[in-house]
Design an enzyme around this catalytic site. Structure first.
Site, PDB file in Angstrom:
ATOM      1  N   ASP A   1      -2.395   1.133   7.334  1.00  0.00           N
ATOM      2  CA  ASP A   1      -1.490   0.897   6.202  1.00  0.00           C
ATOM      3  C   ASP A   1      -1.199  -0.592   6.038  1.00  0.00           C
ATOM      4  O   ASP A   1      -1.196  -1.121   4.927  1.00  0.00           O
ATOM      5  CB  ASP A   1      -0.182   1.661   6.390  1.00  0.00           C
ATOM      6  CG  ASP A   1      -0.396   3.162   6.447  1.00  0.00           C
ATOM      7  OD1 ASP A   1      -0.908   3.719   5.463  1.00  0.00           O
ATOM      8  OD2 ASP A   1      -0.055   3.768   7.472  1.00  0.00           O
TER       9      ASP A   1
ATOM     10  N   ASP B   1       0.883  -1.171   0.000  1.00  0.00           N
ATOM     11  CA  ASP B   1       0.000   0.000   0.000  1.00  0.00           C
ATOM     12  C   ASP B   1       0.917   1.216   0.000  1.00  0.00           C
ATOM     13  O   ASP B   1       1.317   1.702   1.054  1.00  0.00           O
ATOM     14  CB  ASP B   1      -0.896  -0.010   1.231  1.00  0.00           C
ATOM     15  CG  ASP B   1      -1.788   1.220   1.314  1.00  0.00           C
ATOM     16  OD1 ASP B   1      -2.175   1.759   0.253  1.00  0.00           O
ATOM     17  OD2 ASP B   1      -2.087   1.658   2.442  1.00  0.00           O
TER      18      ASP B   1
ATOM     19  N   GLU C   1      -1.335  -1.649  -4.671  1.00  0.00           N
ATOM     20  CA  GLU C   1      -2.586  -0.906  -4.809  1.00  0.00           C
ATOM     21  C   GLU C   1      -2.378   0.257  -5.778  1.00  0.00           C
ATOM     22  O   GLU C   1      -1.357   0.944  -5.724  1.00  0.00           O
ATOM     23  CB  GLU C   1      -3.046  -0.389  -3.448  1.00  0.00           C
ATOM     24  CG  GLU C   1      -4.457   0.126  -3.452  1.00  0.00           C
ATOM     25  CD  GLU C   1      -4.985   0.348  -2.051  1.00  0.00           C
ATOM     26  OE1 GLU C   1      -6.133  -0.022  -1.810  1.00  0.00           O
ATOM     27  OE2 GLU C   1      -4.250   0.899  -1.212  1.00  0.00           O
TER      28      GLU C   1
END
Length: 169
Positions: free
Chosen positions: A147, A15, A75
């Site tokens: 996160d 991420d 992502e």
């Protein structure tokens, strides 16, 4: 059935962010998935932009060296109202894409909406819902930051979709 060959594989989920990049590693064997590790890479906010990107890149490389994933998933960037912020996030994503590619890993990309839908069941899920589902799906992960939960969600999405994508191909 996630891994038809029942050969255990490790998937690194990322991420990316310029301030904090979450990472999570899961192991998949057959239909079983287990938590391996997770964490956050935090560059010095006062450092120069290039130094912060280097910190992200080197941090991801260190995670790859330590946990030896077989594949990676990142992502995708969501569009911000601030073009400058979106551009900087794109740079962080580049570091997150290049590090596993340099290690020879297959690298997949998933939209935030798809990750939320794959893990929670709705593309409009909030951070708390993602965290809740990560705790349910990977109970040994313990308490995770947003996160880390997002990174583990990306890894889970890839684990679930990689076989479906191979069946279609």
């Amino acid at each position: 059935m996630m891994n038809a060959n029942r050969i255990p594989i490790r998937i690194l989920g990322l991420d990316p962010g310029l301030r904090r990049t979450g990472w999570g590693v899961v192991s998949v064997e057959g239909s079983r998935m287990s938590h391996v590790a997770h964490g956050v890479i935090v560059p010095d906010e006062k450092g120069e932009f290039a130094s912060r990107l280097l910190c992200l890149f080197e941090g991801i490389c260190a995670v790859i060296d330590a946990h030896r994933p077989d594949e990676a998933a990142v992502e995708e960037v969501f569009l911000n109202t601030n073009a400058q912020s979106t551009l900087k996030l794109g740079h962080a994503r580049a570091a997150a894409l290049i590090a596993p590619a340099r290690a020879g890993l297959l690298v997949a990309e998933y939209s935030t909406r798809l990750v939320k839908k794959a893990v929670v069941g709705t593309g409009a899920a909030d951070k708390a819902q993602i965290g809740f589902m990560i705790a349910r799906l990977l109970p040994t992960a313990g308490k995770t930051t947003a996160d880390c939960a997002d990174a583990l969600a990306v890894a889970i999405t890839h684990a679930n979709l990689r076989i479906a994508n191979r069946r279609v191909a």
